[in-house]
Each structure stands twice: as C-alpha cells, then as structure tokens.
Design an enzyme around this catalytic site. Structure first.
Site: not given
Lengths: 294, 294, 294, 294
Positions: A237-239
């Site tokens: 996530l969000d990486e």
C-alpha cells in the site's frame, strides 16, 4: 491547433520502450535498425541508471515507408536486437486507443476531471466502464453515458467481488485502471493481474502521510505545504513506483477543510498528468521507480 | 528603495505578540488600549485556532506620540489587559537589533547565504559569533570578520562542550541560534535554554525522510519532488514546529549528487525565509505549530 | 558524495553540440561514429524543431579507449559527418575549465551567490576578474581574492571604456561573461565579441516589464506573481534568448521593497541555474531561443 | 468533513468590506461597534496601502445574539461609523447564495471545471444560466441541467445582442458573471453594468502577452514558463484588476499544442481560485488592484 494536436496523436507511428543491461553501442544498434529500414525517428530519449547500470530507452518512428510490416516489427526487433542485448521491450502503435476503467468511491472531483478531459478529446482513450463500491457517483457515469457497476465491499466478500470485477474488466478488454479516489485496498491477487497498469492518486506527498486521513495528519503536524502523489499500485500500500507529485502551500489559517479543498485541485492535476504520460507510453517502471520520458 | 527599507525596519514602533483563550471582545480591547493612548496601529493580524479556541495576535504600533512611555508599556499592558484575558505575550521594539549565533559543521552554502544577507543589510541583525564542531569553515568566518569557536563533539564530551558553548552564548548575549547545516544533535538540556529560539534547516520535506541522509532516501524512494524544512528545535529530533517548507522538482535523470545540488538552493532559501520572519517577530509558536504572520 | 560529484565533473569526456537541417539517419550516423571508434556514450539528448525542421543534439562520450585522439576529434567529425549533414557543431572537453568574468554595479546579492558557489566547488570555473562601473563591490572582490577593475561609464566615454574592458577580457582569456545585475547597457559592438556568451539576469518575467524599474512597474500593475529571467545578451535589450525563468508569489501586502527583497532570491537562483547549464555545455542557441538539455 | 465545511459556509454570519482614508482608531471603532452589540468576530483582516494611505478591512461576525437586527445592520453601521470615517462599504450575509452567469464560446475545460465544483458543492452558488456566442457547449449545459442561451455576435449586432443578454441577466437576477474562455470583447457599456462583478480568465501571465493567441506569442518568444491570469473586467481589455495568477514550466520540447494543453489546467485552477475568493467576499477592488484577503 486542435487539428495539429489530433494529427500528432493519431500520426501513424510506433513506440518502443526498452530496458536492458547497459553496454556500448546500444543506441547505435537501435537507431541503425530503424534507419536502415527507412524509419524516420520522431522521438528518442534514453537514460542509463548510473548505479544499476541499466539502459532505458523510448524511441518512436513513423510507419510510413518503414520496410518491416507493422505486424512483423516485434518479431524482427526481438530476433535481430532484443535477444542479443537481453532487452525487455514493449511495442505500442500510436493509432491504437487504450481502454481504461475507472474505480471510484464517493468523491467526484477526480472522476469529473478525467471524464471532461476524455469528452473534450484531451485524453484519447476509451472509457467503457466505471466501477464503484458505492452508488453515489452513478449519476455522473450516466451523465457521461458510461456503464456503471456497483460492487459493495466488505472484508468477507472482497475476494468474491474482486473476482467479479476482474471478469468484467476482461469482458470489457480493459488495458489499465485508474483509481480516482477509490477508497478500498485492492488485494495482491487483483493487483498482479494488472502489473504497472493500475494508477492511484494518494492525497499526500508520499512517503509522508501514507494510509488513511493524510490531510488530518498533515494538519496535526503543522506542515506548510501539502501534496499529492500518483503512483502505480503494487502489493504494498502506498509504496508503488511514483509517477508524479506536486504540492501547494498552506498556512496556519487553513483548516482541514481547506487542506481538503486545496488538495482536490492537486489530486486531479497530478492524477491527470500521470494518466497523460501513461497514455503516451512515456512511463517505464523498473523496480520501485518510474522513469517518465518527457 | 534601500532608504525606504531602512526606515521601515528602523521606524520606532513596538510589536506585541499575544495568545490567550478566545473570547468576545479581545480585538476591541487591545486596539482600544493602543488607540486611546494615541498609538497608530501599523500592523494587525490575528487568528483563532478553530479547534483549540485559542486567540493569536500580532499587533504593531508607532511609538511617536504614544502616551505610555516605552519602558512602561509592558507593565501597563499586563495590568490592564493581559491578566484579565489570561494572555501570554511578548513585546519587541523595532529598534532593538537581535543577536544571532550560527552553528555550522562543514557545508558552507547556508552560512555564505546568511552572511551575505547580513553584510548587505537584508538581515538587520548582529552576528557576533560562529560555532562549529569542525574547522573547515573558519576561513569563511574570518572572511566576514566574525569570531569563530571550534568545539569538536564526541559522545563523551558532548555535555561538557555544550556547557562551554552555552557559557559563550551567554557571554555574547545571544538571542537566538541558527543551525546552518550543523550536523550534531543538541541535547534537550541545551535546547531548553533557547526555547523556540533555535532555528534548524532539515534537508527534506518533513515528516518525510527525517534523520540522516534524506537525499539518499528520497533517491531510493524515487520521489519526483524534494524539499527542505525549517523548524524550531525541540527535544524531539526533526519534530519541532515547522516555520517554512518548500520543494523543487527532480526527475529520474537526477542523481543523488543532483538532489544535493538542487537541495542546497532550497535549503538556503527556506532557512533565510524562516530567519527573516523570526527577525520581524512574525512567528509565534503554540504547541507543535508555528503561526507565521505574513 | 562530493567525491562522486568531482569525478563526474572531471571525468574525461567530450561533449558535442550539433544542429543541422533534420533528415533521416542523423542519430544513427552520429552514434555509429562514436561507437565504431570505441567511445562509450554517457549522455544523449536530441530534439527536432517541428516547425523549422532543425535537428539539435547534445552527445557526450568517454575519451578512455576512444580510438581518435583528443586533438583530432573535431577534424574527423567535421570531415566524416558535419560536412555531409551541413552540421554546425562545437566540441567541449569535460576537463577544460571555462574562464568567466563577472560584471557588477552596486547590488551584491548575485555576486555573493556566484562567488560562494565558486568557492565551494559547485561551479567548476575560473573567475579571474570582476569589472564594475562603481567601486561599491570592490571589497567583495577583495574578500574573495579576485582582481577588480573599475570602469565608470558615461554616455561620452562608453565606447572607450568598453574597448579597455575588451582588451582586459582578452588579456584574461575570458570565455564568457556574467552580468550579475550590471546596470549598464552594452553596445552592440561589445556584444558581438561574445555571441551567446554573455548571460544577463533581468528582474522581471520577460517579456513583461522590460527595461528599468520592473519591480516598480509590477507593483503598479498589481500582479500576484513576480519573476526573473536569465538570457543571453543580444543587441536588442531584454530580447535575447531566454535560458531560465522562475517566479514567486506576492500579495497586496507586499511593498515595492518586499518585491525587491523577494526578487533578490529569485534573481540569484535563476541566474545560477543559467550559469550552471552554460558551464555544463547544456545550452544551444538557435535564432531567438535557447535549447536547454537537462 | 463535508458536514463541517457546509456548516462553515452556511454559518449565520455577516461580512463587512470597508475602505476609507486611513486614520487612527479605525480598527478600534469597528471592532467596538461589533463587540458592544454582542457580535463575535470570526474573521478580521485589514491592510493600509502605504502610498495611498487608504485603509481596507474585511471583518466577519456571527449574527447569533447580535443586538442589531439583520436588516438594520447596514443602516446603523452607516450612521454610526461609515459617515464619520468616510467609509465605502458593502455588507454580505453568509447565508445569501450568489447567482452567477457563465459566458462561454467553444472551449469547454473551464466550463466543465466550474460546473463540477458547483455540482459537488465546492462552489455554494446558483448557476441559472449559460450564455454563448456559439452552440458547441449547449450539450454541456444540458448535461448539467442549466439554461443555455445562444447569442451569435457580429460587429454589427454586438450592441443589440448585448442588450438582450443584459435583459436576460436582469431577469435571472444575476449577481456576477464569469467569462470561462469567452472569446468576445464586451463593450464598455456592458461592463459598466457589472463593475468588479465580471471575472475573466486570460491565458497568459499578464501584462505579458495580452490580446489574442498568447500561447503562440509565448512560444515564439521562447519563454520557459507560461501563465494564466484571472482579473475583473474593465473597459480596457486585459487591463483590469488582477485577482490571481499562476504559472507552469515549459521547455523547448513543448509545442504550441503542449502550451495549450498545459495552459488549460492553469486556466481552470486560476479561474476557480478567483471565483472562490469572490464567492467568499474576500476580494476588494481599489483603483486598478485587487486586495485578496486570504
């Protein structure tokens, strides 16, 4: 000007995106392949990662008079060059129009922005369907004449619903997905069906404020600038690899509501730039970074 | 223009910074106190934190014709208003020139920038001393005719050296400290001697990339924008109230060396803006945020 | 990192800047010339002006193992390629350090900024002399150990003084000139001695507010953003090819003095970027535009 | 958050915009008037033009418990304060929703942007009609359910058509007009019916590139940044008081089509900010400048 732009976008050309271990003579070999076969190069940008020693290239040439027939270009390039240089490559034809699905939840600003770019011809793309876990934006889909599907998500039904969504995406022959403030986390199984082909907009300047409620966190921290980040979605996530980021100034007088309001403009602009580059085949992901040829 | 600016900065006025619980009539009470005593208000900015219900104000008025003598203003204000409204306040006279110490390590760009602003009259401030844990920048101090003290720091001698530094700061009657890329962490004991009076520049967009080597981390993450943050120093590293932030775009072609080069310009500009506002008494810290009256 | 940067700048490479009428096969021909002679290309950027049909290229390769000796590269390239393709070209060696003269009047901020970049090794350049029509900045030249010459200018003596300046520039073997807020207009005769080799900083967003007192004009007009422009000097005042521009926000509360103060930071940053690109041989002027390869 | 924002915008308060010759005691007098009558001030910003010596103020207070009835506030303020201090003033109630007309020609991006902000509740405003000199955008009006009127303009019929437009604007009780890339010049007679109540977006960084085809001119000049300007319309084309400006970077690789594409985003954001401030009654025009209280 509109005419010029149209022609530009629909000129009959082919785009090649390449990466491979760097070595001497790569540019000469690729450009010679095109030139010898009467191709006229209209774009070339290349880059070598100085640490990983990887060569990246985007090259585009006109198909008119090119001696290798359109449907054979991939095969010839693979045989004559790619294998020799251990190249990974993708080929795109300028006249092929991509098919995009949009996932939304309740917030309409990014959806409206994308649809108006599409309807006015800025985005040359097909948008056959919109998927949402809520019904709120169904009227917007109808307003623009696009099929809308509602898949409410609970922890229990997530995999089942995603399976239906995937079937639908297949049925609609979707090339890539834009998460226009879609407030659900996709499972890794879903994500791996569309590697580097799901674009998300996160409402913070990543890696600051990942996860939920970033404007509230930014307000708490007392930052003087807020941001938005568009990235390809990966299992983390969000990486995922960042495509584009931008920021806007805030001050102590701005409330969280002001952060949200100012952020909306950022989100839609940053997402639109990422989608634009993706549509032009100007992005190339390698490991955790996005090369954006501009 | 220089004349105009000089006059502006040296006009004989008084600046009052206030905060207190919000209630009806605060502005009227303060402005009436000044106006009744023949003061001419030349600046007023106020702000109410909508969540904490705290009132903040910066007000400045000319001393010419003001009926309360300069040295009695604080006492009168305290008696007549501050106690009644539970105000915290500070008073500053425009003609008083602050005394600033600069702490540096090896990187010269922020130091040069501050010294040139000082030497050309942009910063109306006294800079009587520079302190460093290295000798590298001694020649710069000499070039500008400023006393330079060398305090090498090891984990063992840190408290001892800081004690000497504090003695020196006292001796030089220093009002506030600027850490111009000073690469040592100050102990909480040191910091509490200068609450909200130590300004640091951190070479990232906080809260992203706190701590060491932020440009390297930003490069690893593949961000498309890098930033710098100026903040007041507190006991928690890189957690102090932010005064100013700004960013600059980077691309995949920028190396860590390019990040560092582009970042230098950001660092010096962002730090200079923070110092400027501090010198104008335009900053007011409340809990973990800095109100910047602009 | 400093080491890496040093190495980067002093790597033994050669840079070729080319422009010529566009035609098929140019990139292939140039890259083949380098590759066949064992040169390793470390930078390639090219661009075709879509209206004028002119091809522009910046290409850099390592000299190690290159089969053509350093002093013969120009001749060979000219014979084997340039004549055939009607190319205009210049050749630069990464190890050659350019020699820069600075012209100033009374304002010190750009001068300080350039000198600190030079002294700290950011600008790898020789700065043997500073020329001014005033004596104000002589102490700054002395502070940095640079020869300073004073040529007061009147309408009557301008040509005579410029002749002396030109003699001095020749004597010091100056490659290019930076006008760091030099408040005199150079005669066309002077300018033509250094075509595309005089860099000026103008304190407005050109073409808005050319000529004198742009901050005053911007204030009068009530703009919300002010700018600075760095350009090569031509015979037409403020009309030369733009290298770089940037802006900063202002508001109704900013006085002309604030415009000037905020503008100083813009001016020095914008000028420094232009000088940086010029030093890297990343600029190429064609007619009235500057191509900046980044 | 949406709830919070709603409440914020619809809180029952009154906004007073004032300007008058500067003199001692103005702020005290105004704040005392409000406080004595039990009004709770929730916003105060004031500014003195240092050259013209004019005082400007925006002050907002809650109506709950205010002793003067809503419909009498203007009268009382005028009698008790405005006449004494020679104030020009306007009064606005937060619960009154303004009525806006949009004028368009053929370009849809600003229209779509405004309508989506309106439909999603960001702009709390009524938009009862859209007027155009072309039929192209009629479908967009219909899509959003807004009355659309078509007034083709020729040099011969301009005054006649404007007369009809004015009648329509009166009929629809329009408070202010937004020219969302309306490509006709309004006559001075039309403009004077809506002084400081017609907002235009010009697609350049004024005063650079006024008039027609600014992106083409910017391209010709070789600028490195393009801009957009929102301003109130006056009798002098592109000379009206600027409300907001912003810019975006361009490079030599950008064609005029790219300038136009990048400019579209600028135009819609800059126009939206101006409309937002106008709706919040945060703008105050004095002579040729717009004070924007933020």
């Amino acid at each position: 000007m509109a005419g010029e732009q149209q022609r530009n976008q629909h000129g009959d050309s082919v785009i090649l995106l390449i990466h491979c271990p760097d070595r001497r003579g790569l540019i000469a070999a690729v450009t010679e392949f095109i030139t010898k076969n009467q191709g006229n190069i209209i774009y070339l940008d290349q880059y070598v990662d100085p640490i990983k020693q990887i060569f990246f290239m985007r090259i585009e040439w006109e198909l008119e008079n090119f001696l290798i027939p359109r449907e054979k270009i991939g095969e010839y390039f693979d045989t004559l060059l790619a294998r020799r240089f251990e190249m990974k490559w993708t080929l795109h034809f300028s006249r092929e129009v991509s098919r995009m699905a949009i996932f939304v939840s309740k917030l309409p600003h990014c959806l409206y922005d994308i649809l108006s770019r599409w309807q006015t011809g800025e985005f040359v793309v097909d948008i056959p369907l919109i998927i949402s876990n809520h019904l709120d934006l169904k009227p917007v889909a109808e307003q623009f004449g696009i099929d809308f599907y509602h898949f409410p998500i609970t922890p229990e039904n997530k995999r089942e619903q995603e399976a239906k969504e995937l079937a639908l995406l297949k049925e609609y022959r979707i090339d890539f997905i834009v998460l226009a403030r879609y407030m659900q986390i996709l499972t890794p199984e879903f994500v791996q069906q569309y590697p580097n082909r799901i674009i998300n907009i996160h409402h913070s300047f990543l890696p600051a404020f990942p996860g939920a409620r970033p404007y509230h966190s930014a307000y708490e921290r007392g930052v003087k600038v807020i941001g938005a980040t568009s990235h390809y979605v990966t299992a983390d996530l969000d990486e995922g690899p960042i495509i584009e980021q931008d920021v806007v100034r805030v001050s102590h007088t701005d409330t969280v509501a002001d952060f949200i309001r100012k952020g909306r403009d950022l989100e839609k602009i940053v997402l639109a730039r990422a989608v634009w580059w993706h549509l032009q085949h100007k992005t190339l992901v390698y490991e955790n970074k996005t090369i954006v040829f501009t």
